[in-house]
Write an enzyme that holds these catalytic residues in place. Structure first.
Site, PDB file in Angstrom:
ATOM      1  N   PRO A  35       2.452   4.972   1.152  1.00 56.71           N
ATOM      2  CA  PRO A  35       3.082   5.321   2.419  1.00 56.71           C
ATOM      3  C   PRO A  35       2.053   5.828   3.423  1.00 56.71           C
ATOM      4  O   PRO A  35       1.056   6.436   3.040  1.00 56.71           O
ATOM      5  CB  PRO A  35       4.039   6.455   2.055  1.00 56.71           C
ATOM      6  CG  PRO A  35       4.186   6.407   0.591  1.00 56.71           C
ATOM      7  CD  PRO A  35       2.968   5.780   0.042  1.00 56.71           C
ATOM      8  N   GLY A  36       2.316   5.569   4.687  1.00 51.35           N
ATOM      9  CA  GLY A  36       1.488   6.152   5.740  1.00 51.35           C
ATOM     10  C   GLY A  36       0.155   5.483   5.962  1.00 51.35           C
ATOM     11  O   GLY A  36      -0.711   6.026   6.628  1.00 51.35           O
ATOM     12  N   VAL A  37      -0.047   4.281   5.435  1.00 56.20           N
ATOM     13  CA  VAL A  37      -1.325   3.613   5.664  1.00 56.20           C
ATOM     14  C   VAL A  37      -1.248   2.639   6.851  1.00 56.20           C
ATOM     15  O   VAL A  37      -2.209   1.948   7.148  1.00 56.20           O
ATOM     16  CB  VAL A  37      -1.832   2.848   4.427  1.00 56.20           C
ATOM     17  CG1 VAL A  37      -2.223   3.818   3.349  1.00 56.20           C
ATOM     18  CG2 VAL A  37      -0.783   1.872   3.941  1.00 56.20           C
ATOM     19  N   GLY A  38      -0.104   2.587   7.485  1.00 54.32           N
ATOM     20  CA  GLY A  38      -0.021   1.781   8.708  1.00 54.32           C
ATOM     21  C   GLY A  38       0.642   0.427   8.540  1.00 54.32           C
ATOM     22  O   GLY A  38       0.455  -0.454   9.363  1.00 54.32           O
ATOM     23  N   LYS A  39       1.431   0.253   7.505  1.00 53.41           N
ATOM     24  CA  LYS A  39       2.088  -1.030   7.296  1.00 53.41           C
ATOM     25  C   LYS A  39       3.071  -1.315   8.422  1.00 53.41           C
ATOM     26  O   LYS A  39       3.060  -2.372   9.036  1.00 53.41           O
ATOM     27  CB  LYS A  39       2.816  -1.032   5.944  1.00 53.41           C
ATOM     28  CG  LYS A  39       1.881  -0.805   4.775  1.00 53.41           C
ATOM     29  CD  LYS A  39       2.584  -0.899   3.446  1.00 53.41           C
ATOM     30  CE  LYS A  39       3.607   0.190   3.200  1.00 53.41           C
ATOM     31  NZ  LYS A  39       3.060   1.545   3.078  1.00 53.41           N
ATOM     32  N   THR A  40       3.918  -0.320   8.673  1.00 51.46           N
ATOM     33  CA  THR A  40       4.922  -0.511   9.711  1.00 51.46           C
ATOM     34  C   THR A  40       4.266  -0.663  11.079  1.00 51.46           C
ATOM     35  O   THR A  40       4.622  -1.545  11.856  1.00 51.46           O
ATOM     36  CB  THR A  40       5.864   0.696   9.766  1.00 51.46           C
ATOM     37  OG1 THR A  40       6.296   0.961   8.450  1.00 51.46           O
ATOM     38  CG2 THR A  40       7.049   0.411  10.654  1.00 51.46           C
ATOM     39  N   SER A  56      -2.638   2.892 -18.782  1.00 49.10           N
ATOM     40  CA  SER A  56      -3.982   3.318 -18.408  1.00 49.10           C
ATOM     41  C   SER A  56      -4.264   4.787 -18.702  1.00 49.10           C
ATOM     42  O   SER A  56      -5.376   5.251 -18.507  1.00 49.10           O
ATOM     43  CB  SER A  56      -4.247   3.006 -16.934  1.00 49.10           C
ATOM     44  OG  SER A  56      -3.463   3.833 -16.128  1.00 49.10           O
ATOM     45  N   LYS A 100      -7.477   5.231  -7.529  1.00 47.41           N
ATOM     46  CA  LYS A 100      -7.763   6.285  -8.506  1.00 47.41           C
ATOM     47  C   LYS A 100      -9.050   7.014  -8.149  1.00 47.41           C
ATOM     48  O   LYS A 100      -9.128   8.239  -8.225  1.00 47.41           O
ATOM     49  CB  LYS A 100      -7.872   5.679  -9.905  1.00 47.41           C
ATOM     50  CG  LYS A 100      -6.519   5.253 -10.459  1.00 47.41           C
ATOM     51  CD  LYS A 100      -6.674   4.565 -11.799  1.00 47.41           C
ATOM     52  CE  LYS A 100      -5.311   4.182 -12.343  1.00 47.41           C
ATOM     53  NZ  LYS A 100      -5.424   3.362 -13.558  1.00 47.41           N
ATOM     54  N   GLY A 102       0.823  -1.193   0.000  1.00 47.18           N
ATOM     55  CA  GLY A 102       0.000   0.000   0.000  1.00 47.18           C
ATOM     56  C   GLY A 102       0.860   1.246   0.000  1.00 47.18           C
ATOM     57  O   GLY A 102       2.071   1.173   0.200  1.00 47.18           O
TER      58      GLY A 102
HETATM   59  P1  ADP Z   1       3.672   2.852   6.409  1.00 48.18           P
HETATM   60  O1  ADP Z   1       4.588   1.903   7.057  1.00 48.18           O
HETATM   61  O2  ADP Z   1       2.548   2.197   5.678  1.00 48.18           O
HETATM   62  O3  ADP Z   1       4.344   3.872   5.575  1.00 48.18           O
HETATM   63  P2  ADP Z   1       3.194   3.772   9.083  1.00 48.18           P
HETATM   64  O4  ADP Z   1       2.956   2.469   9.708  1.00 48.18           O
HETATM   65  O5  ADP Z   1       4.492   4.436   9.285  1.00 48.18           O
HETATM   66  O6  ADP Z   1       2.897   3.661   7.540  1.00 48.18           O
HETATM   67  O7  ADP Z   1       2.000   4.730   9.491  1.00 48.18           O
HETATM   68  C1  ADP Z   1       2.118   6.117   9.655  1.00 48.18           C
HETATM   69  C2  ADP Z   1       1.356   6.551  10.853  1.00 48.18           C
HETATM   70  O8  ADP Z   1      -0.046   6.442  10.644  1.00 48.18           O
HETATM   71  C3  ADP Z   1       1.667   5.720  12.059  1.00 48.18           C
HETATM   72  O9  ADP Z   1       1.788   6.544  13.166  1.00 48.18           O
HETATM   73  C4  ADP Z   1       0.443   4.820  12.177  1.00 48.18           C
HETATM   74  O10 ADP Z   1       0.215   4.441  13.488  1.00 48.18           O
HETATM   75  C5  ADP Z   1      -0.670   5.688  11.656  1.00 48.18           C
HETATM   76  N1  ADP Z   1      -1.745   4.886  11.079  1.00 48.18           N
HETATM   77  C6  ADP Z   1      -1.805   4.408   9.829  1.00 48.18           C
HETATM   78  N2  ADP Z   1      -2.946   3.706   9.643  1.00 48.18           N
HETATM   79  C7  ADP Z   1      -3.618   3.738  10.796  1.00 48.18           C
HETATM   80  C8  ADP Z   1      -4.865   3.197  11.241  1.00 48.18           C
HETATM   81  N3  ADP Z   1      -5.651   2.473  10.441  1.00 48.18           N
HETATM   82  N4  ADP Z   1      -5.232   3.428  12.506  1.00 48.18           N
HETATM   83  C9  ADP Z   1      -4.445   4.148  13.316  1.00 48.18           C
HETATM   84  N5  ADP Z   1      -3.290   4.685  12.978  1.00 48.18           N
HETATM   85  C10 ADP Z   1      -2.848   4.491  11.722  1.00 48.18           C
END
Ligand code: ADP
Length: 840
Positions: A365-370, A686, A729, A363
């Site tokens: 960046p910033g969607v909570g993977k880490t 696309s 999209k 996904g």
């Molecule tokens: P990624 O690894 O996908 O780039 P991160 O895990 O670093 O993203 O997430 C960025 C921040 O957003 C983190 O502080 C994370 O806890 C928060 N975050 C992302 N998705 C969620 C969610 N569904 N619920 C709560 N916090 C989230």
């Protein structure tokens, strides 16, 4: 000690008729044998005193029982007449004696029992015979004795030499009998055996017994020794060595270091192979001069080896309910992913050695993977480590450099394991999609070995040179997109998609997770800072443009920082942040939300693109100029996109006359397609429909509606084929204020993945043919434009006069009016530029 045989010329000693009787405790004295005795009892001290004034002889008779002062019945009646050869009086009144046996005697009767016994005695004559048999027996006992001396720790070697020098078999027997470990009864029996042959035979028997005992003893000893493991013995010896060196003041730093390493090796619990290698290296180290460069190399190596968690692991907490609670606590929504993680843990619970698939979170960046990875580690009670594979080109980064390289280190995997300090952490490998291949080897291949459960129990790092067991590590990978992941690698992984959040989801995440977390991190109480929903929505729309929530979190942190500062300086007690305050806290708005606010133009079509950071809206521009029919493509378009542009052009030429364009037009004009931002590489088929729309707009002079976002691959015959990344999209379109989304009909069935409220906001137009796109997106014929502009199809305001001028020029066939906008920038400025265009 014997004094040899009788003195020369004297065959038989003189023994008086009556002798004082000295009872011996637990021993007998044989003729010729000297023996020390300690006399403590008063009556025996007197006995000795009396004997010393007489002829210094006593009857030394063994006591049968252990009593203080044995009477006539409690002693053996066969004994030895012994001469006192030396007496020492000790200060406490007792006596130290040396007596020497003189002659076997027998008590005939007792003449006195008080204060000590006196008895009438007679000599016991030995039956001596000189025969081959006796000679043989004598030699045999000598040989047996030799063996005993060699085995028995209590007999010095000299004693055998003494025995060798005794020529008479009877005396030899007596000498040996007095020196071996046999019972009192056996000793007495030998004393009473007057026949030499009989005495030798008996002695042979006892010697055999003694040899057997000694042999068993040494066997037990050696068994015990081998059982006491080699390492234990070494440990003892080393400890001793250390103590000795310390005592001698010889412990230098190196020795100490070596000893320390030895202890560490001992404690590290490394497997046999690694241990051997470590010991070999340690031996090398011990022999090297400290100043040698190699010394440091060997030392660093040993440090690595001994600091790895070879047998350190954390215990898994497999409480499924608790795990779910933790995942829910940390993350909003993401139910599909959470369910899958819970299933994974459940299987893990039922099957200890699960060789499960490697989870791959895909996904933007910033969607909570880490943070999902961190939650999994928290739920399981495991350690968490994370490395990024982004831009890794060199296999050695995964696997380490061989030790022969200067400055060699283990690869990132082993480094991560050491950092985790346990051999079963949750190990996150970020950006698997960014792993590269070049002349230095293929890191993906090395990664395959790391991830393959069939191989990773003996992962070999080039630096360590000994295998490390990775089979208990839980690997999780992340990627922005699966496309660049090498298929072999992708095969090993189970992809879980996290496509990005809608505005409403972001609002929830901010309220339930990001704000509480940031408040805590800034030491603020809930009562001290509130942010209204409107303000949050404005931050999401006007200060961030992303699929995830990373920037949103950053902006919230910025607000927290400023409020914390105000509270700390006493300027404020608490703060409720509303939309109006945002300018103060975050500065000017960064993004304009509405695509609508841009004016519609000729030659510019709104495309929906899928990028690694989620979906995005991009504007495809097309310009016409006099020339010779060439197609110029700029904006860092990949091969597929270029071909797609050519296909779009071919199609447009083939249908041009239907749109009132002279086919000759294409021979006399060049066409230029540009896709900003120019610095960002773009690829994929696309954008086919978007490019075709921009083209046809440019050549016909018909404006394109900017609020129509489109995506779809195009064929030469104008068919529209399905595309990927629909959800991203559509989310991007919604974010940017697009009202109508044109999608390939085949993608229609995926619309159900899109949240209802977004679907409600947008109008979807499924198409199979590009002409349907033209119908939706293009203004009516340019010639009718003046009229149309007063009444635009989507109720839009009319375009400005500039466009009319352009249209006029276009109509005259010279030049199309196309928005040509600036040049490139870097990724960020490119985006900003594209966005700034949307600003009023
Ligand atoms: P990624 O690894 O996908 O780039 P991160 O895990 O670093 O993203 O997430 C960025 C921040 O957003 C983190 O502080 C994370 O806890 C928060 N975050 C992302 N998705 C969620 C969610 N569904 N619920 C709560 N916090 C989230």
């Amino acid at each position: 000690m014997p004094n040899g045989d009788f003195p020369m010329g004297m065959t038989e000693p003189y023994i008086p008729e009556i002798l004082p009787v000295l009872p011996l405790r637990d021993t007998v004295i044989y003729p010729h044998i000297i023996m020390p005795l300690l006399i403590t009892k008063e009556e025996y001290v007197k006995l000795i005193d009396d004997a010393l004034t007489a002829d210094r002889l006593v009857a030394a008779m063994a006591a049968k029982e252990e009593v203080e002062t044995p009477g006539p019945e409690q002693i053996y009646h066969v004994g030895t007449a012994a001469a006192i050869i030396r007496m020492l009086k000790l200060p406490d009144g007792s006596m130290q004696l040396f007596v020497q046996g003189v002659q076997r005697i027998r008590i005939v009767d007792f003449v006195q029992t008080h204060p000590y016994m006196k008895a009438r005695v007679e000599k016991v004559r030995e039956v001596l015979e000189k025969s081959v048999e006796v000679e043989g027996l004598a030699r045999n006992i000598l040989a047996q004795f030799k063996k005993i001396v060699s085995m028995a720790p209590y007999l010095p070697n000299e004693i055998f030499i003494a025995a060798m020098n005794i020529s008479e078999p009877n005396n030899l027997a007596d000498f040996i009998a007095s020196n071996i470990n046999i019972t009192l009864e056996e000793k007495q029996e030998l004393l009473e055996a007057v026949n030499v042959k009989e005495r030798l035979e008996k002695l042979t028997f006892y010697l055999n017994k003694e040899i057997e005992i000694l042999e068993i003893g040494s066997k037990i000893q050696s068994q015990v020794q081998t059982e006491m493991s080699k390492s234990q013995r070494e440990y003892f010896l080393r400890e001793q060595l250390k103590a000795i060196q310390k005592e001698l003041g010889e412990v230098d730093e190196r020795t100490m270091e070596i000893n320390e390493f030895r202890e560490k090796i001992e404690k590290s619990g490394m497997p046999e192979e690694a241990r051997k290698e470590a010991e070999r290296e340690l031996d090398r180290l011990a022999k090297m001069p400290v100043a040698a460069a190699e010394y440091t190399v060997a030392r660093t190596y040993l440090e690595w080896l001994t600091s790895l968690p070879w047998n350190v692991s954390t215990e898994d907490n497999l409480d499924i309910k608790r795990a779910r609670k933790i995942l829910d606590e940390d993350h909003y929504d993401l139910d599909k992913v959470k369910d899958r993680i819970i299933e994974y843990l459940a299987v893990r619970k039922l099957k200890e050695d699960m060789k499960g698939p490697i989870l791959c979170f895909v996904g933007p960046p910033g969607v909570g993977k880490t943070s999902l990875g961190q939650s999994i580690a928290r739920a399981l009670g495991r350690k968490f480590v994370r490395i990024s594979l982004g831009g890794m080109h060199d296999e050695a980064e995964i696997r380490g450099h061989r030790r022969t390289y200067i400055g060699a280190l283990p690869g990132r995997i082993i480094q991560g394991i050491r950092k985790a300090g346990s051999n079963n952490p949750v190990f996150m490998l970020d950006e698997v999609d960014k792993i590269g291949v070049d002349f230095r080897g293929d890191p993906a291949a090395a990664l395959l070995e790391v991830l393959d459960p069939e191989q990773n129990y003996s992962f070999s790092d080039h630096y360590l040179d000994v295998p490390f067991d990775l089979s208990r590590v839980m690997f999780i990978t992340t990627a922005n997109t699966v496309i660049p992941i090498p298929p072999a690698l992708l095969d090993r992984m189970e992809v879980l998609e996290l496509p990005g959040y809608t505005e409403v989801e972001k609002l929830h995440i901010a309220k339930e997770h990001l704000i509480p977390r940031q408040l805590e991190e800034h030491g603020l109480k809930k009562s001290q800072l509130t942010i209204t929903d409107d303000a949050l929505r404005a931050i999401i729309r006007k200060y961030t443009r992303e699929a995830g929530v990373r920037n949103l979190e950053r902006e919230i942190a910025a607000i927290c920082r400023k409020v914390a500062k105000d509270i700390a300086t006493g300027e404020r007690k608490s703060k409720k942040v509303t939309e109006k305050d945002l300018h103060e806290f975050l500065g000017p708005e960064r993004f304009r939300f509405e695509v609508l606010e841009e004016e519609d133009e000729v030659g510019v079509a709104t495309g929906l693109a899928w990028t690694e950071s989620g979906g995005d809206v991009l504007f495809v521009e097309c310009q016409v100029m006099p020339g010779s029919g060439e197609l110029v493509l700029t904006g860092k378009l990949g091969d597929v996109m270029q071909e797609s542009a050519k296909a779009a052009l071919t199609y447009c030429r083939s249908v041009a006359d239907r749109y009132g364009v002279d086919p000759e037009f294409f021979k006399k004009h060049d066409l230029h397609i540009h896709v900003p931002a120019g610095a960002i590489p773009k690829d994929g088929p696309s954008a086919g429909v978007t490019m075709a729309t921009a083209l046809i707009s440019a050549v016909t002079g018909r404006k394109v509606r900017k609020d129509v976002g489109m995506t779809g691959e195009i064929t030469l015959r104008g068919k529209v084929l399905p595309i990927g990344g629909l959800k991203e999209k559509v989310l991007a379109a919604h974010r940017s204020g697009v009202k109508t989304v044109v999608i390939p009909e085949e993608n229609q069935r995926y619309l159900e993945e899109i949240p209802d409220f977004i679907r409600k906001d947008l109008k979807f137009v499924p198409v199979t043919d590009i002409e349907e796109v033209f119908k939706v997106a293009l203004y009516p014929d340019g010639r009718a434009r003046a009229k149309q502009e007063k009444e635009p199809p989507a109720g839009k305001t009319a375009a400005g006069g500039g466009d009319e001028k352009a249209a006029a020029k276009k109509a005259s066939g010279t030049k199309a009016s196309v928005s040509t906008s600036g040049n490139s920038g870097n990724r960020k400025t490119g985006l900003k530029r594209a966005n700034s265009r949307r600003r009023s």
